[in-house]
Write an enzyme that holds these catalytic residues in place. Sequence first.
Site, short mmCIF file in Angstrom:
data_model
loop_
_atom_site.label_atom_id
_atom_site.label_comp_id
_atom_site.label_asym_id
_atom_site.label_seq_id
_atom_site.Cartn_x
_atom_site.Cartn_y
_atom_site.Cartn_z
CG HIS A 1 -75.20 -25.48 -11.98
ND1 HIS A 1 -76.50 -25.44 -12.46
CD2 HIS A 1 -74.72 -24.23 -12.16
CE1 HIS A 1 -76.78 -24.23 -12.90
NE2 HIS A 1 -75.71 -23.47 -12.73
CE1 TYR B 1 -50.20 -30.32 -6.29
CE2 TYR B 1 -49.79 -31.57 -4.29
CZ TYR B 1 -49.36 -31.10 -5.51
OH TYR B 1 -48.11 -31.40 -5.96
CG HIS C 1 -71.37 -20.73 -13.18
ND1 HIS C 1 -71.33 -20.87 -11.81
CD2 HIS C 1 -72.66 -20.95 -13.54
CE1 HIS C 1 -72.55 -21.14 -11.36
NE2 HIS C 1 -73.37 -21.21 -12.40
#
Length: 219
Positions: A98, A121, A96
């Site tokens: 930002h 892609y 994860h």
Amino acid sequence: MNESQAREEICRVGRSLFERGYVHATAGNISVRLHDGFLITPTDACLGFLDPARLAKLDLQGQQISGDKGSKTIALHRQIYAAACETDADTRCVIHTHSTHCVALSLNAQGPELLPPITPYFVMKVGHVPLVPYHRPGSPDAAQTVADLIRQYAAGGTPIRAVMLARLGPNVWHDTPAAAMATLEELEETARLMQLQAHTPPLHASELDELRQVFGARW
């Protein structure tokens, strides 16, 4: 990949993401699923300066065994592993971040997904990226929504490798930290391209079908 290798790889990937600007300050987290539990980066840790020995280890129920206090996002990561492994048992890593361009797109995004299929892609390496409405960081509702979306897309024949948490950032998953990082890189690059060329038309249906037939694209 054994536990020692997983610890080293989490730190290597975290440092690479930090040095190249995919994460900043203490934002973002990385986890790896082991046979006896999970490794996850500590809460409020900078991914550029991780210590393999201080990564949090948790048991299969998410209870901490050793290391610094684990990131609160383990609840979300565990939901992702549970749902994704139903169609891909090799799912071993969740990342994860930002990432700037992904978050920027989510601020004004409309519709169920973050991005249309604008490059081959992106279609081949990432696929559909559902947009999850804003929830506070660590919200159990967000974790359940993500798990539901993973199962929903799998049931429709298009398994996913990423979701976008509105105003927070993407979660991506794959069989290794390196593969998950590559998925994140392709996603963030496509978001950047979309911002540079906001009115880019998507690939045609025939072009998408060709990518499915030749490369097994998940679209």
